[in-house]
Design an enzyme around this catalytic site. Sequence first.
Site, PDB file in Angstrom:
ATOM      1  N   GLU A  89       2.586  18.668  45.127  1.00 12.23           N
ATOM      2  CA  GLU A  89       2.458  19.616  46.223  1.00 12.23           C
ATOM      3  C   GLU A  89       2.722  21.047  45.760  1.00 12.23           C
ATOM      4  O   GLU A  89       3.526  21.289  44.863  1.00 12.23           O
ATOM      5  CB  GLU A  89       3.413  19.232  47.359  1.00 12.23           C
ATOM      6  CG  GLU A  89       2.961  17.936  48.000  1.00 12.23           C
ATOM      7  CD  GLU A  89       3.865  17.437  49.107  1.00 12.23           C
ATOM      8  OE1 GLU A  89       3.517  16.425  49.717  1.00 12.23           O
ATOM      9  OE2 GLU A  89       4.909  18.052  49.361  1.00 12.23           O
ATOM     10  N   CYS A 102       5.147  28.467  45.693  1.00  8.19           N
ATOM     11  CA  CYS A 102       6.145  27.551  45.161  1.00  8.19           C
ATOM     12  C   CYS A 102       5.381  26.481  44.392  1.00  8.19           C
ATOM     13  O   CYS A 102       4.612  25.723  44.977  1.00  8.19           O
ATOM     14  CB  CYS A 102       6.939  26.959  46.328  1.00  8.19           C
ATOM     15  SG  CYS A 102       8.197  25.799  45.817  1.00  8.19           S
ATOM     16  N   CYS A 109      10.143  13.763  39.682  1.00  2.00           N
ATOM     17  CA  CYS A 109      11.264  14.403  38.994  1.00  2.00           C
ATOM     18  C   CYS A 109      12.268  13.334  38.603  1.00  2.00           C
ATOM     19  O   CYS A 109      12.488  12.376  39.338  1.00  2.00           O
ATOM     20  CB  CYS A 109      11.941  15.415  39.921  1.00  2.00           C
ATOM     21  SG  CYS A 109      13.249  16.379  39.091  1.00  2.00           S
ATOM     22  N   CYS A 113      18.437  14.223  42.164  1.00  2.00           N
ATOM     23  CA  CYS A 113      19.339  14.867  43.127  1.00  2.00           C
ATOM     24  C   CYS A 113      19.289  14.067  44.435  1.00  2.00           C
ATOM     25  O   CYS A 113      18.211  13.787  44.956  1.00  2.00           O
ATOM     26  CB  CYS A 113      18.921  16.318  43.368  1.00  2.00           C
ATOM     27  SG  CYS A 113      19.025  17.324  41.865  1.00  2.00           S
ATOM     28  N   CYS A 116      17.425  15.433  47.633  1.00  2.00           N
ATOM     29  CA  CYS A 116      16.090  16.015  47.447  1.00  2.00           C
ATOM     30  C   CYS A 116      15.016  14.937  47.549  1.00  2.00           C
ATOM     31  O   CYS A 116      15.119  13.884  46.914  1.00  2.00           O
ATOM     32  CB  CYS A 116      16.032  16.682  46.071  1.00  2.00           C
ATOM     33  SG  CYS A 116      14.377  17.227  45.591  1.00  2.00           S
ATOM     34  N   CYS A 330      11.919  23.844  51.304  1.00  2.00           N
ATOM     35  CA  CYS A 330      12.505  23.578  50.007  1.00  2.00           C
ATOM     36  C   CYS A 330      13.095  22.176  49.957  1.00  2.00           C
ATOM     37  O   CYS A 330      13.893  21.794  50.800  1.00  2.00           O
ATOM     38  CB  CYS A 330      13.595  24.608  49.785  1.00  2.00           C
ATOM     39  SG  CYS A 330      13.952  24.847  48.090  1.00  2.00           S
TER      40      CYS A 330
HETATM   41  N1  SAH Z   1      14.496  21.102  39.329  1.00  2.00           N
HETATM   42  C1  SAH Z   1      14.722  22.468  39.741  1.00  2.00           C
HETATM   43  C2  SAH Z   1      13.732  22.907  40.831  1.00  2.00           C
HETATM   44  C3  SAH Z   1      13.935  22.074  42.057  1.00  2.00           C
HETATM   45  S1  SAH Z   1      13.599  22.634  43.673  1.00  2.00           S
HETATM   46  C4  SAH Z   1      16.143  22.644  40.243  1.00  2.00           C
HETATM   47  O1  SAH Z   1      16.850  21.645  40.395  1.00  2.00           O
HETATM   48  O2  SAH Z   1      16.561  23.785  40.476  1.00  2.00           O
HETATM   49  C5  SAH Z   1      14.429  24.122  43.957  1.00  2.00           C
HETATM   50  C6  SAH Z   1      15.705  24.051  44.777  1.00  2.00           C
HETATM   51  O3  SAH Z   1      15.563  23.315  45.994  1.00  2.00           O
HETATM   52  C7  SAH Z   1      16.847  23.404  44.019  1.00  2.00           C
HETATM   53  O4  SAH Z   1      17.974  24.213  44.104  1.00  2.00           O
HETATM   54  C8  SAH Z   1      17.048  22.127  44.800  1.00  2.00           C
HETATM   55  O5  SAH Z   1      18.343  21.626  44.666  1.00  2.00           O
HETATM   56  C9  SAH Z   1      16.747  22.571  46.205  1.00  2.00           C
HETATM   57  N2  SAH Z   1      16.546  21.468  47.157  1.00  2.00           N
HETATM   58  C10 SAH Z   1      16.180  20.202  46.882  1.00  2.00           C
HETATM   59  N3  SAH Z   1      16.121  19.456  48.006  1.00  2.00           N
HETATM   60  C11 SAH Z   1      16.477  20.265  49.022  1.00  2.00           C
HETATM   61  C12 SAH Z   1      16.587  20.079  50.441  1.00  2.00           C
HETATM   62  N4  SAH Z   1      16.298  18.914  51.011  1.00  2.00           N
HETATM   63  N5  SAH Z   1      16.968  21.143  51.186  1.00  2.00           N
HETATM   64  C13 SAH Z   1      17.209  22.343  50.599  1.00  2.00           C
HETATM   65  N6  SAH Z   1      17.088  22.579  49.289  1.00  2.00           N
HETATM   66  C14 SAH Z   1      16.730  21.558  48.488  1.00  2.00           C
END
Ligand code: SAH
Length: 351
Positions: A89, A102, A109, A113, A116, A330
């Site tokens: 996406e 974005c 991934c 996390c 996420c 995000c």
């Molecule tokens: N792998 C990279 C990019 C990931 S996405 C990283 O970890 O930074 C970018 C940001 O979105 C990261 O800080 C991630 O933790 C955050 N993120 C992931 N899931 C989320 C959610 N459900 N709500 C808000 N932010 C989220």
Amino acid sequence: MNLIGLNTSGLEAHLKEHGEAAFRGRQIADWIYKKGAADFSEMKNLSGALREKLGTADVLDFPRISKRTVAGDGTTKLLLEMNDGERIETVRLPYPDRLSVCVSSQAGCAMACQFCATGLSGFRRNLSTAEIIAQILLVKREGAQKETPTHVVFMGMGEPLLNTDNVFRTVELMHDEMGIPMRHITVSTVGILNGIEKLAQKKWQLTLAVSLHAPEDALRHELIPTSRKTSVSDIIAAAKSYVGQTGRRVTFEYVVLGGVNDSPKMARELARLCRGWPCHVNLIPWNDVPGAAFAGVKPEALREFRAILERAGISVTQRVQRGADVAAACGQLRALNEPIVREGIIPLSVV
Ligand code: SAH
């Protein structure tokens, strides 16, 4: 050959190999990256014969847009299908004064996390340079005037610093070929230490954002199970070294999870880590992910958390949520369209 992903000199060399003048390569680069052409037939300053020749020998290979969803606030989420069927996406975020994209750097991934959507879906593969730059070109073509995006954030699916070759090459294409300023590019990482070091050595003036999410190891390791070999102090040391090498301040992303990492005590610990050196905290209220065992932060708790940081003199902003009604906010990207596997989600103890 797919010409998307080649830079001007690559295109010049390619054209010369095929018995054409080198400047044709520059013209084609201009069509692809500046004018947003998606087909050789659009390249009006090339002769019909050359366009035909290119059309048989080469391709402009774009992922297929298999779904487009537009949110009430104008945020557009594109579901893209790669040649091998992998889906990712990309999000287009128009603002009055800028156009942000974005982008995804991997299909899926591996960082896992726990809050996420992509992290809960698992890893598929790295994206190629062509597949990453194509996302920006496709977003450009979404606009009525084919406006070039002004800002790019590597905050879609995947961990950019585990795909550094292709991500770095894409940064060069965005900057050199599309004219996107380095300062308008943000690479967001979960905290891959050798990747941060590799990026520092480039001395680019882009923004490094590091996903911290917790000021202490136990909680951070629970939220990001793959971070267990990396301590918070390792992350801070790597970030400080990045500042030293590039002269750029580092941003810490902090996804705020209700009742988990939003206590005043955590805010004070975070302030202590950030005090006295050029960094910035971006608070991201958690966007709901179905199947994830978390709750959003209460507005009072968020206000207090932010106030503690501000009183300590820390530079802090709060992420404004966009695109949530089409699951483009995000962390909500999960293109595999599979139900979230519930096994393996670690229920969090309340702190
Ligand atoms: N792998 C990279 C990019 C990931 S996405 C990283 O970890 O930074 C970018 C940001 O979105 C990261 O800080 C991630 O933790 C955050 N993120 C992931 N899931 C989320 C959610 N459900 N709500 C808000 N932010 C989220």
